[in-house]
Scaffold this active site. Structure first.
Site: not given
Length: 322
Positions: A17, A100, A169, A200
């Site tokens: 992160m 991202c 994710h 995730n």
């Protein structure tokens, strides 16, 4: 779970992160039971490597555990070069960011924007894997929009290119961090490829961790926002996975000790000026309850290390006295 030559001690990984998973945070999470902590995203553009931010992200002295460094970019040659440089500086695993959703990253066609271009994804992965002799891992989202969930296709490309493990994710790029993570795509990815898959997204409690493992069949879990202000979440999750029982909430004395240690580590890494500003963010996560808002507001106005540490001490002294 195995990543190249590295056997992880459990199924819990700290998510990379930006602005959060610096060395102090990673080391705290590792101490509390995480098996691996991936570094903050580092740009593959060498023009920015001479900044204080990049130098700190590329430094691994005093690092605990396996050193996994995440790189981001859209140019295969630059990505390969960034991988080589980071391995020379101590990285034991190279992680590629294709997850991202931030606009400043996506406008350069990096991060999750790459999911729209499988041909470029393959070119980057092949270039990086060929450039280094350490394992290369990949982090993606389920797609670039809910109607374009191509995570299974990207996962197959990753496996074909020699990626050692894949973290997913459970949101698309368009979703950013809104709504709830979905795990059906992650489950489908796990069924389609043979390399390790890591889930995730929204894993905030031990019970959720158990559910995601069971539902998706993944090899490991990646914890991000759930660890902000709660590095002990890894201990809590592991205990629940091992026993089916929940640990008692962390004691206030332990919380005090961790917070003060975390602040001192931030000051040591960044210096007083930047360390004070990073401390505000982390203290806000440690003390995020509504009734702690006045404390956070006052803490955020402090301008010296001594004032910050003293106020944290005073907070816990008053809490215990009450």
């Amino acid at each position: 779970m195995q990543i190249g030559p590295y056997r992880l001690k459990n199924q819990l990984i700290v998510a990379p992160m930006a602005g959060v998973t610096d060395q102090p945070f990673r080391n705290l999470c590792l101490r509390y039971g995480a098996a691996l902590a991936v570094s903050e995203m580092l740009s593959s553009n060498p023009d920015v490597w001479d900044t204080d931010k990049s130098r700190l992200r590329m430094t691994h002295a005093g690092e605990d555990g396996i050193r996994s460094v995440q790189i981001a970019g859209a140019d295969p040659e630059l990505m390969a070069n960034a991988a080589v440089v980071n391995v020379q500086q101590g990285a034991q695993i190279i992680d590629i960011n294709m997850g991202c959703p931030a606009k400043k990253v996506n406008k350069k066609l990096a991060g999750s924007a790459l999911l729209q271009d499988p041909v470029q994804v393959e070119a980057i992965l092949r270039a990086v894997v060929a450039a280094v002799d350490v394992p290369v891992t990949l982090k993606i989202r389920t797609g670039w929009a809910p109607e374009h969930r191509n995570g299974v296709h990207i996962a197959q490309i990753a496996e074909d290119c020699g990626i050692a493990s894949l973290a997913v994710h459970g949101r698309t790029r368009q979703c950013m961090y809104k709504g709830n993570a979905e795990y059906d795509t992650i489950k489908a990815i796990k069924k389609q490829i043979s390399i390790p898959v890591v889930a995730n997204g929204d894993i905030l409690t031990p019970e959720k961790a158990r559910f995601v493992l069971d539902y998706t069949g993944v090899d490991a879990l990646m914890i991000g926002r759930g660890a902000q202000g709660r590095p002990w979440i890894f201990r809590e999750i592991q205990h629940y996975l091992d026993t089916g029982n929940k640990l008692a909430p962390v004691e206030m004395d332990e919380k005090r000790q961790v917070m003060l240690e975390h602040l001192k580590l931030l000051y040591n890494l960044y210096g007083d000026y930047k360390g004070i500003r990073f401390a505000r963010k982390h203290v806000g996560w440690y003390l995020d309850q509504e009734n702690q808002r006045p404390f956070r507001a006052e803490f955020n106005r402090l301008e010296t290390v001594e004032e910050q540490c003293s106020m944290v001490e005073r907070y816990f002294d008053e809490f215990v006295a009450y």
